[in-house]
Write an enzyme that holds these catalytic residues in place. Structure first.
Site, short mmCIF file in Angstrom:
data_model
loop_
_atom_site.label_atom_id
_atom_site.label_comp_id
_atom_site.label_asym_id
_atom_site.label_seq_id
_atom_site.Cartn_x
_atom_site.Cartn_y
_atom_site.Cartn_z
N GLY A 118 42.25 44.79 33.65
CA GLY A 118 42.36 46.11 34.26
C GLY A 118 43.01 46.01 35.61
N GLY A 119 42.94 47.10 36.37
CA GLY A 119 43.66 47.18 37.63
C GLY A 119 43.16 46.23 38.71
N PHE A 120 41.89 45.81 38.65
CA PHE A 120 41.33 44.98 39.71
C PHE A 120 41.14 43.53 39.29
CE2 PHE A 120 39.15 49.02 41.39
CZ PHE A 120 40.29 49.35 42.10
N LYS A 158 33.82 37.74 35.09
CA LYS A 158 34.67 38.81 35.64
C LYS A 158 35.29 38.35 36.95
CE LYS A 158 34.71 43.62 37.22
NZ LYS A 158 33.92 44.85 37.41
N ASP A 194 29.06 55.76 37.55
CA ASP A 194 30.07 55.72 36.48
C ASP A 194 29.42 55.43 35.12
OD1 ASP A 194 32.69 56.09 35.69
OD2 ASP A 194 33.24 53.99 35.92
#
Length: 387
Positions: A132-134, A152, A256
Site C-alpha cells: 500500500g501507500g505506506f 508490516k 477505521d
C-alpha cells in the site's frame, strides 16, 4: 537513507488505490498516499500534528460516492493457529546502513531493507502479502518456534505521529503505541496480537500474529454472495463490538473499523480487528480532523466540524452491519428512512432493522451507546432462538 527514499518512491508509484483526503469542517482537503492494503482511508495529518498546504474540496453528506475496490489483504493459506506470548520490543535511533543497488529489481529493494533490520535475525521473511501507500506486509515465521506471523514494514513521513506509552521510556510511532495499548493484559482475542516491533529513523516494523486460515471480512462477504445471513452477521458483530469497546476502555480510538480491517477465520468464525494506522488516543473534547475511510465517516464531521470517538464508532459499526446484511452501502433514501426510524428490509428481522437504525441516526446523541450495543434486542432474540 537513499535506499529508503527509493523504496518510498517505488511504493507511491506502484500503488493504484485512490489517494487519502483530509476532511475538516473548513472543507479543506489534503492528499496523502493511500493507506496500506485498504480501500483508501482519509488521513488528516492527525489531530495536533502539523498540516501541509491544503487544496480546496467540499464533501457533502449523505450524497456520497465511494470507491469499491477489492482488497489485497489476506493473511491466510492454511495452517494451524498458534498462540504465543508478546515478544520483545526494540527502539533504534538510527537506521542500519543500507547499500543502494542501481539495477535492483523491486523485490530486491524491499528485501535489502528488510535484510538490514534487526527483526530479520528473529524471523524468516517469506512472500509478500500485499502493498500500500505506506509500505508492505510479508508473511513470516518466527525462528525459535516456527510461529507464523505477518511482518508490516512502514516508511515514515515527516509528520509521522509519536505517542508516549506506559512502560516505554521513549515516544514511539502512534500505530505501534495504539496497538500495544489495545493489547494490554488481559488480551482480547478479538484484537490482532502484536508480537514484536522495531522503530528506526525512517521506517518502523511491526510483527503480528497471522491467524490460519483467515481472510478479511470484505472477501468473506463476497465469497458468500455479497451479503451474509442474519445469524452470521450477528456473530461477527458481537465480536467487533467487543473489540471496539476494549479499545475505548484502553484509551484507543481505532477510527477505521471496516470490512477490510477485520479478519475472519472461516473454520472457527473468530474475528480480529487489525490496523491501527488511522487511530488516535481517546480525547474527552472530541476531534476536528477526520482520519479514516470516507464511506464510514459520520455526518457530524462535515455538519458540525467536530466528532467524538464513541458515537463515531457506533456509526461505523452501523455501516458495517448494513453492508453485511444488505450487500450494499446505504443510499440517501435508506438513510432518510433510518433517520425517521421507519426503515425495513425484506428478509431481515425487525430487531436487526432496529439495530441498524439505532446506529445510523444522523444526530450522534440519538445513536445507541457503544457500551449498550451488545444488550440490544437483536442479540437477545438470538438467545431466545437458541433456547
Amino acid at each position: 537513507m537513499k535506499l529508503l527514499s527509493r523504496l518510498k518512491k517505488l511504493i507511491e508509484k506502484e500503488c493504484v488505490q485512490e489517494p487519502c483526503v483530509l476532511l475538516k469542517h473548513t472543507s479543506n482537503a489534503e492528499n496523502h498516499p493511500p493507506h496500506w492494503l485498504d480501500e483508501a482511508p482519509v488521513v488528516g495529518g492527525f489531530d495536533g500534528g502539523e498540516e501541509k498546504k491544503k487544496k480546496k474540496s467540499f464533501w457533502r453528506w449523505p450524497a456520497l460516492s465511494f470507491p469499491r475496490k477489492a482488497t489485497k489483504y489476506n493473511l491466510a493459506k492454511a495452517e494451524n493457529k498458534h498462540q504465543a506470548e508478546a515478544g520483545s520490543y526494540r527502539t533504534f535511533s538510527e537506521a542500519p546502513a543500507s547499500k543502494v543497488h542501481p539495477v535492483a529489481a523491486e523485490e530486491q529493494l524491499e528485501q535489502d531493507v528488510l535484510g538490514k533490520c534487526h527483526i530479520r535475525s528473529h524471523y524468516k521473511i517469506g512472500s509478500k502479502l500485499g502493498q500500500g501507500g505506506f509500505g508492505f506486509v510479508y508473511e513470516g515465521t518466527r525462528c525459535k518456534d516456527e510461529l507464523k506471523v505477518a511482518v508490516k514494514f512502514s516508511v515514515k513521513s515527516p509528520n509521522t505521529p509519536y505517542i508516549r506509552v506506559p512502560g516505554h521510556p521513549k515516544s514511539i510511532p502512534m500505530e505501534i503505541g495504539l496497538t500495544l495499548m489495545a493489547n494490554k493484559i488481559p488480551r482480547a482475542p478479538e484484537i490482532i496480537k502484536i508480537l514484536d516491533w522495531e522503530d528506526n529513523e525512517d521506517h518502523f516494523i511491526m510483527v503480528m500474529e497471522r491467524p490460519m486460515p483467515c481472510m478479511n471480512l470484505k472477501s468473506f462477504v463476497k465469497l458468500h454472495g455479497e451479503s451474509l445471513d442474519e445469524g452470521t452477521a450477528r456473530n461477527i458483530m458481537r465480536q467487533v463490538i467487543e473489540a471496539a469497546n476494549v479499545c475505548v476502555k484502553r484509551g484507543v480510538f481505532h477510527r477505521d473499523i471496516k470490512m477490510e480491517n477485520l479478519l475472519v477465520n472461516q473454520d472457527t468464525m473468530e474475528v480480529k480487528l487489525i490496523d491501527f494506522g488511522c487511530g488516535a488516543q481517546m480525547k474527552r473534547f472530541g476531534y476536528d480532523v477526520f482520519s479514516g475511510t470516507k464511506a464510514y465517516c459520520p455526518p457530524e464531521v462535515t455538519v458540525n466540524g467536530k466528532y467524538h470517538a464513541k458515537p463515531t464508532t457506533v456509526w461505523s459499526l452501523g455501516i458495517l452491519l448494513f453492508m453485511m446484511a444488505c450487500g450494499y452501502y446505504p443510499t440517501e433514501y435508506d438513510l432518510d428512512l433510518i433517520s425517521k426510524r421507519s426503515w425495513t428490509r425484506p428478509g431481515l428481522s425487525q430487531e436487526c432493522c432496529q439495530m441498524i437504525s439505532s446506529c445510523l441516526q444522523s444526530d450522534p446523541q440519538q445513536r445507541i451507546d457503544l457500551e449498550k450495543m451488545h444488550m440490544h434486542d437483536w442479540f437477545k432474540s438470538a438467545l431466545h432462538l437458541v433456547g
